[in-house]
Design a protein around this motif. Structure first.
Motif, mmCIF file in Angstrom:
data_model
loop_
_atom_site.group_PDB
_atom_site.id
_atom_site.type_symbol
_atom_site.label_atom_id
_atom_site.label_comp_id
_atom_site.label_asym_id
_atom_site.label_seq_id
_atom_site.Cartn_x
_atom_site.Cartn_y
_atom_site.Cartn_z
ATOM 1 N N UNK A 163 0.832 -1.208 0.000
ATOM 2 C CA UNK A 163 0.000 0.000 0.000
ATOM 3 C C UNK A 163 0.863 1.253 0.000
ATOM 4 N N UNK A 164 1.916 1.279 0.812
ATOM 5 C CA UNK A 164 2.829 2.426 0.831
ATOM 6 C C UNK A 164 3.445 2.628 -0.553
ATOM 7 N N UNK A 165 3.884 1.538 -1.187
ATOM 8 C CA UNK A 165 4.478 1.642 -2.531
ATOM 9 C C UNK A 165 3.513 2.265 -3.522
ATOM 10 N N UNK A 166 2.274 1.792 -3.498
ATOM 11 C CA UNK A 166 1.292 2.292 -4.461
ATOM 12 C C UNK A 166 0.923 3.748 -4.187
ATOM 13 N N UNK A 167 0.699 4.098 -2.924
ATOM 14 C CA UNK A 167 0.303 5.482 -2.608
ATOM 15 C C UNK A 167 1.440 6.465 -2.869
ATOM 16 N N UNK A 221 -2.905 -0.006 -11.865
ATOM 17 C CA UNK A 221 -3.679 -0.841 -10.949
ATOM 18 C C UNK A 221 -3.451 -0.489 -9.483
ATOM 19 N N UNK A 222 -2.725 0.576 -9.210
ATOM 20 C CA UNK A 222 -2.360 0.916 -7.845
ATOM 21 C C UNK A 222 -3.538 1.076 -6.906
ATOM 22 N N UNK A 223 -4.514 1.888 -7.289
ATOM 23 C CA UNK A 223 -5.662 2.100 -6.399
ATOM 24 C C UNK A 223 -6.544 0.863 -6.315
ATOM 25 N N UNK A 224 -6.574 0.059 -7.371
ATOM 26 C CA UNK A 224 -7.298 -1.211 -7.315
ATOM 27 C C UNK A 224 -6.688 -2.094 -6.229
ATOM 28 N N UNK A 233 -6.556 -4.473 -0.810
ATOM 29 C CA UNK A 233 -5.646 -4.887 0.257
ATOM 30 C C UNK A 233 -5.943 -4.202 1.588
ATOM 31 N N UNK A 234 -6.679 -3.120 1.560
ATOM 32 C CA UNK A 234 -6.979 -2.399 2.800
ATOM 33 C C UNK A 234 -8.405 -2.694 3.244
ATOM 34 N N UNK A 237 -2.943 -11.765 -2.464
ATOM 35 C CA UNK A 237 -2.480 -11.103 -3.683
ATOM 36 C C UNK A 237 -1.371 -10.098 -3.370
ATOM 37 N N UNK A 238 -1.527 -9.367 -2.304
ATOM 38 C CA UNK A 238 -0.511 -8.388 -1.924
ATOM 39 C C UNK A 238 0.797 -9.043 -1.548
ATOM 40 N N UNK A 239 0.728 -10.146 -0.778
ATOM 41 C CA UNK A 239 1.963 -10.826 -0.393
ATOM 42 C C UNK A 239 2.671 -11.403 -1.617
#
Length: 196
Positions: free
Chosen positions: A47-51, A115-118, A123-124, A186-188
């Motif tokens: 999440x940090x990477x995408x934001x 796809x970052x916000x997806x 994931x959150x 999916x995140x892991x």
């Protein structure tokens, strides 16, 4: 009455292409010191990477060069990363100078980005944004640890150990063994792929 554990950490980053890497390192260090579970750390890193990546790659802005001179660096704006522990939940907030709201994109399956916000949404436990009085915007996401794994039924014979480095026969997983109910899987997987 027991108190909910809380902790807070804030980092300012230069709005440069390497900001996401520094944010991931910092997040891993902080969450490790807070003794967060590994699955929560992996999810938070994604999440940090995408934001942070979204904050750096502002649509319509000119792409910044990989190396900046000192004169260019003086003009660089900052991105704020705020990590807050609230009981079992962790809040990630990223502040940038762009007022435009984050908008999830519909992308083709072969697209390399977008796809970052997806990912953040899936994931959150929840996410959103707001405009602070100081200007810009803050995008936030709440991360909760995944539920503990369901106990597997005991098998009649234990799995063979591979101490002698003998090859094991391939046994495909059944649908009952797949961790389909784990929303953080999916995140892991993505975090693991990024480490390769």
């Amino acid at each position: 009455m027991s108190q909910v554990p809380t902790a807070h950490n804030h980092l300012l980053l230069a709005d440069t292409p390497n900001a996401a890497g520094w944010a991931r390192r910092h997040t891993r260090d902080v969450l490790g010191r807070w003794q967060m579970p590994p699955d929560l750390i992996d999810t938070a890193l994604l999440i940090v990477s995408e934001l942070i990546g979204n904050a750096v790659q502002h649509p319509g802005d000119a792409k910044q060069p990989e190396r900046l001179t000192s004169a260019e660096l003086a003009k660089v704006k900052v991105i704020g990363l705020n990590l807050q522990l609230r009981g079992q939940a962790m809040l990630v907030q990223v502040a940038d100078h762009d007022k435009r709201p984050p908008v999830p994109q519909n992308v083709d399956t072969d697209a390399e980005g977008g796809r970052g916000l997806f990912l953040v949404e899936h994931m959150s436990s929840q996410w959103g944004y707001y405009h602070p009085p100081t200007g810009g915007k803050i995008v936030w996401a709440e991360v909760r640890p995944s539920s503990p794994p369901k106990p597997q039924p005991a098998t009649a014979e234990p799995p063979p150990s591979n101490r002698a480095a003998r090859s094991r026969p391939f046994k495909p997983m059944t649908n009952e063994q797949l961790p389909i109910g784990d929303p953080n899987l999916m995140g892991r997987v993505l975090v693991g792929l990024r480490r390769i």
